[in-house]
Design an enzyme around this catalytic site. Structure first.
Site, PDB file in Angstrom:
ATOM      1  N   GLU A 104       0.802  -1.241  -0.222  1.00  0.00           N
ATOM      2  CA  GLU A 104       0.177   0.119  -0.035  1.00  0.00           C
ATOM      3  C   GLU A 104       0.827   1.214  -0.147  1.00  0.00           C
ATOM      4  OE1 GLU A 104      -3.914  -2.077   2.383  1.00  0.00           O
ATOM      5  OE2 GLU A 104      -2.753  -0.190   3.085  1.00  0.00           O
ATOM      6  N   CYS A 117       3.213   8.165   1.855  1.00  0.00           N
ATOM      7  CA  CYS A 117       3.885   7.316   2.600  1.00  0.00           C
ATOM      8  C   CYS A 117       4.130   5.857   1.632  1.00  0.00           C
ATOM      9  CB  CYS A 117       2.793   6.942   3.748  1.00  0.00           C
ATOM     10  SG  CYS A 117       3.285   5.659   4.786  1.00  0.00           S
ATOM     11  N   CYS A 128       7.803  -6.786  14.327  1.00  0.00           N
ATOM     12  CA  CYS A 128       7.270  -6.005  15.786  1.00  0.00           C
ATOM     13  C   CYS A 128       5.983  -6.364  16.362  1.00  0.00           C
ATOM     14  CB  CYS A 128       7.404  -4.425  15.459  1.00  0.00           C
ATOM     15  SG  CYS A 128       9.081  -3.822  14.722  1.00  0.00           S
ATOM     16  N   CYS A 131       2.598  -4.413  15.100  1.00  0.00           N
ATOM     17  CA  CYS A 131       2.676  -3.931  13.555  1.00  0.00           C
ATOM     18  C   CYS A 131       1.853  -4.982  12.607  1.00  0.00           C
ATOM     19  CB  CYS A 131       4.057  -3.955  12.901  1.00  0.00           C
ATOM     20  SG  CYS A 131       4.040  -3.441  11.434  1.00  0.00           S
ATOM     21  N   CYS A 354      -1.019   5.526   8.276  1.00  0.00           N
ATOM     22  CA  CYS A 354       0.434   5.053   8.271  1.00  0.00           C
ATOM     23  C   CYS A 354       0.924   4.062   9.171  1.00  0.00           C
ATOM     24  CB  CYS A 354       1.223   6.297   8.221  1.00  0.00           C
ATOM     25  SG  CYS A 354       2.672   6.492   6.830  1.00  0.00           S
TER      26      CYS A 354
END
Ligand code: SAH
Ligand code: SF4
Length: 392
Positions: A104, A117, A128, A131, A354
């Site tokens: 994306e 972004c 992580c 995430c 983001c």
């Protein structure tokens, strides 16, 4: 397969994709073809300033050379599977990257500024704990053409790439899917193209690379670019950061901050600051003592702090920080003398936050199956591509 200037032609088309070639690589290519080096400047301007992908339209290049180029090369951006526009002006692109995978790219307007972004890898190996990309595991690096192609696609979608076109993409952040420093060469080439005067001409103060802390590569970064740096810190001590950002076990906070400081202090213009990203997770890293510890930790580092409320997603038990804890955390930092901003959530209606980018990836390590990620919705496409709903 042709291999000129260390760039392989595409195994499928047999052509060299010029989209991701820097000025020096294009110059080497033209030299190898027995042509003048200044052809590189002409081609760069056609492609990145005027959005031209057909050699026949490059009218300041001789017909013979245009034909020669068409025989061996192409200008090919990745395919856009879907473009979603939010009510607040945020625009999200779902980009096909082969093998049933998608990444994306998100454009976030804010007054005169338009921040793009950009993703750097298909998935991410660093895992992580908070995430969505990390949960998908790693599939592959994006090529330089696929990285700069995201800028090309977004700029073209705003009719920017023509003589006198509106300058909509003013900033780029490498904060999409993937860890940019683990795809070093391609990311650096794409950053050169973003910043080059013959291309997008975005200033070094408006291109930011975000890393979770791959120290050996960070140590090399200054030899290749003078862009801005963001460090995804998320914790004020190693014990907590080890849990949130596993690469911390290899390169702990003190080592990372030293490396980041060397990078920023090595830049020719002083007064630049490192952006510290700190994703606030309810009851995990959002307590006042964490804020005080963070203020102490960063005492000798030139920083500005960006607080990011955790964006919940289906496979995570973490919760978003409360408004009260967020403001309390911010106030402690401000009172300690820091610039501490809060990243506002944009594009909520199209899941475009983001750091929450989740075009689903076929994990080579099979990790996504373990997390049951393959149950996402399907979008219409030539190849079936799964996208995961990243509900906020
Ligand atoms: N790999 C790089 C760049 C991509 S991640 C890095 O980690 O810096 C971009 C930012 O989004 C990072 O600061 C990351 O920590 C943050 N992020 C990831 N998942 C998030 C989530 N669920 N909510 C809020 N921020 C998140
Ligand atoms: Fe990778 Fe960054 Fe996500 Fe960590 S936060 S898993 S480094 S994309």
């Amino acid at each position: 397969m042709i291999n000129v200037v260390g760039v392989d032609s595409d195994p499928e088309t047999g052509l060299i994709n010029l989209l991701g070639l820097t000025q020096s690589k294009l110059e080497a290519l033209f030299e190898a073809l027995g042509e003048k080096r200044f052809r590189a400047t002409q081609v760069l301007k056609w492609v990145h300033q005027l959005g031209v992908s057909d050699f026949q339209q490059m009218t300041n290049i001789s017909k013979a050379l245009r034909e020669k180029l068409a025989d061996i090369a192409e200008i090919r951006a990745p395919k856009v599977l879907q473009q979603l526009d939010s009510n607040d002006g945020t625009r999200k692109f779902l980009i096909q990257v082969g093998g049933g995978n998608a990444v994306e790219t998100v454009f976030i307007p804010d007054g005169d500024r338009g921040t793009l972004c950009v993703s750097s890898q298909v998935g991410c190996s660093l895992d992580c704990s908070f995430c969505a990309t990390g949960k998908q595991g790693f599939n592959r690096d994006l090529s330089a053409a696929e990285i700069i192609g995201q800028v090309w696609i977004a700029a073209k979608s705003f009719d920017q790439l023509r003589e006198g076109g509106p300058r909509r993409v003013t900033n780029v952040v490498l904060m999409g899917m993937g860890e940019p420093l683990l795809n070093f060469d391609n990311v650096v080439d794409a950053m050169h193209l973003m910043m080059h005067d013959n291309c997008y001409g975005i200033s070094k103060r408006r291109v930011t690379l975000s890393t979770s802390g791959v120290v050996p590569q960070l140590d090399r970064l200054g030899e290749h670019t003078d862009a801005c740096l963001a460090i995804s810190l998320h914790a004020p001590n190693d014990e907590l950061r080890d849990q949130l950002v596993p690469i911390n076990k290899k390169y702990p906070i003190a080592t990372l901050l030293k490396s980041a400081k060397r990078y920023i202090e090595g830049l020719p213009d002083s007064h630049r600051k490192i952006t510290i990203e700190y994703t606030l997770i309810d009851q995990v890293n959002d307590r006042p003592e964490h804020a005080h510890e963070l203020a102490e930790l960063l005492r000798d580092v030139p920083v500005k702090i960006n607080l990011i409320p955790f964006n919940p997603f289906a496979l995570s038990d973490y919760k978003r920080v409360t408004e009260r804890a967020l403001r309390r955390f911010q106030t402690i930092l401000i009172q300690a003398g820091y610039t501490a901003t809060v990243r506002t959530t944009r594009g909520d209606d199209i899941d475009a936050a983001c750091g929450q980018l989740a075009g689903v990836v076929n994990d080579r390590t099979r990790r996504s199956q373990r997390y049951g990620l393959n149950a996402g919705a399907t979008v219409a496409a030539e190849e079936p591509v799964r996208i995961m709903s990243s509900a906020t």
